[in-house]
Design an enzyme around this catalytic site. Structure first.
Site, short mmCIF file in Angstrom:
data_model
loop_
_atom_site.label_atom_id
_atom_site.label_comp_id
_atom_site.label_asym_id
_atom_site.label_seq_id
_atom_site.Cartn_x
_atom_site.Cartn_y
_atom_site.Cartn_z
N MET A 16 2.96 17.24 57.29
CA MET A 16 3.17 18.45 56.50
C MET A 16 4.31 19.31 57.06
O MET A 16 4.79 19.09 58.17
CB MET A 16 1.87 19.26 56.45
N HIS A 17 4.69 20.31 56.28
CA HIS A 17 5.54 21.43 56.69
C HIS A 17 7.02 21.12 56.89
O HIS A 17 7.82 22.04 57.03
CB HIS A 17 5.03 22.08 57.99
N ASP A 27 -1.24 15.06 55.11
CA ASP A 27 -1.92 14.04 55.92
C ASP A 27 -3.41 14.32 56.09
O ASP A 27 -4.25 13.41 55.94
CB ASP A 27 -1.23 13.85 57.26
#
Length: 478
Positions: free
Chosen positions: A76-77, A232
């Site tokens: 992520m991110h 995830d």
């Protein structure tokens, strides 16, 4: 036949399942991380495509002629910046990159971020990364036409579509997490525009179809759908069937996660708990996140000159926490500290501290960090009624029993198999292709249930108190 692709930090994994969710084949391709400066963590998006080509080529050897859907999971991110021609403008800034801590604090000081996103603006989130680029690389920022999360760059390659889904988008600090939509106010407050954001879908919805060229290249039929997928941890939640309130899992991977499903949206940003959309419509989840779980044990294994398996194999039955304490903050910490500067430590070393005692201290330190996450989740009103353990660290019975005892909650271990992000992504592909719902995301068969050691409960309570005291002392030094 359904395919799940999980784009992790260290590699890309593909799992192929049939309509009964039996795993037919799997393949992996490694990835590396670049750290050009202290606190930086980057990857080249072209490497993700190369890894995907290797995985698909290997799986094509098993035959993809009956493939109906592909699901995506991923780290992520990350900030993948594209120009108007979809060319990558710079290496992707990853989730564990802390360079934008100043910008994160500036955004977090604006009350609308916690009010609308439901979360603290952590340095690892996407929005502060763009603010950093605007401040330090203005010529690149001026050319940004689209910002994609890592797995969604794979989607662009697969389908030609700019699409994100709710669970991953919730970790950008641009999503109104309760409304499940991009927030014009949050975008404006970080110098971004809605037209720079991808279209949003739910994780179990169709986001597009595989490009004809790729279908022909890898022996897929025309019209294979690509599901929205999930970040995830949300995809892992689908993989282990943690989709209803009261259900939770603890993931002992590179990082550590205590993940609990919620039927409603109940944020409490001050706890440093992550409150995100789940990968299924109308559901949310909360996470306590620690940045080093097996990463801490791997670090110690390099110091000790023995593998993690060797270190943990001879520990015997669970013991009361000793005088030696370990704080697993090797690269800062999220829940509940939200501190990018804090660093780890061994405390209480003495002549009697041998390799086994130090190993137990490392496992206990991560365990107590997870207990901190449990306490933070409880502060939001989230209850954990059942707990599964997944990830490499869950292979250690000692570690799982320490967690069960520290949390006062039995820990269930699934049968041998991979129920992580790639499997969850394959399940989401099945949902998108067939219209099936949450019933697909059943929990796996349990091979063992590790009960708390009641005789050691008080000792672990006292050990946690000593851990918190050491935590306070270290924070005063950093």
């Amino acid at each position: 036949m359904y395919l799940g692709l999980d784009l992790g930090t260290s590699g890309l994994k593909g799992i192929l399942i049939d309509g009964d969710q039996k795993v037919l084949a799997e393949a992996t391709a490694p990835l590396t991380v670049s750290r050009p400066q202290e606190g930086w963590s980057e990857q080249a998006p072209a490497d993700w495509i190369g890894a995907a080509e290797k995985v698909l080529a290997e799986l094509a050897g098993f035959g993809l002629g009956q493939l109906r859907g592909i699901g995506l999971s991923g780290q992520m991110h990350g900030a993948t910046l594209l120009d108007a021609s979809d060319d990558v403008l710079r290496p992707c800034i990853l989730w564990n990159d802390t360079r934008s801590h100043v910008e994160a604090a500036e955004l977090d000081a604006n009350p609308i971020f916690r009010a609308l996103s439901g979360n603290i603006v952590f340095p690892g989130f996407t929005a502060p990364k763009l603010c950093w680029v605007a401040r330090h690389e203005p010529e690149i920022f001026a050319r940004v036409a689209k910002v994609l999360l890592p797995k969604d760059y794979l989607r662009l390659w697969l389908t030609g579509e700019h699409v994100a889904e709710m669970s991953d988008a919730a970790g950008t600090a641009w999503l109104d997490v309760g409304r499940r939509d991009w927030s014009e106010d949050l975008l404006k407050a970080s110098c971004m525009r809605r037209d720079q954001m991808p279209r949003l879908v739910e994780g179990s919805e169709v986001s597009g179809q595989i490009r004809a060229e790729l279908a022909a290249r890898f022996g897929m039929p025309a019209g294979v759908v690509v599901a929205g997928g999930g970040g995830d941890n949300a995809a892992s939640g689908i993989g282990v069937g943690v989709v209803k309130a009261g259900q939770a899992f603890v993931s002992l991977g590179t990082s550590g996660v205590l993940f609990a499903a919620n039927d409603g949206y109940q944020p409490d940003a001050a706890t440093a708990v992550h409150t995100f959309c789940h990968a299924l419509p109308g559901t949310w989840h909360q996470m306590g996140v620690i940045l080093a779980a097996t990463d801490a044990l791997n670090w110690f294994s390099r110091i000790a000159g023995a593998s993690p398996k060797e270190l943990t194999a001879g520990l015997g039955p669970l013991q009361a926490p000793g005088k030696t304490r370990f704080l697993p903050y090797l690269g800062g910490e999220r829940t509940p500290l939200n501190d990018a500067a804090i660093r780890g430590a061994f405390i209480g070393l003495e002549h009697a501290t041998d390799r086994a005692a130090a190993t137990r201290a490392v496992l206990e330190g991560v365990t107590f960090a997870i207990r901190d996450c449990r306490d933070a989740l409880a502060a939001t009103g989230t209850k954990i009624e059942s707990l599964l353990a997944v990830g490499g660290g869950s292979k250690s019975t000692y570690w799982c029993q320490a967690i069960a005892t520290a949390l006062g909650t039995p820990v269930s271990l699934p049968v041998a198999g991979d129920f992580g992000g790639a499997f969850g992504a394959a399940r989401l592909a099945l949902m998108a292709a067939t219209g099936a719902g949450a019933e697909v995301a059943s929990q796996p068969v349990i091979s063992a249930v590790i009960e708390p050691v009641s005789a050691l409960s008080s000792a672990f309570d006292e050990g946690h108190a000593r851990y918190r005291a050491a935590q306070a002392a270290i924070r005063g030094l950093t």
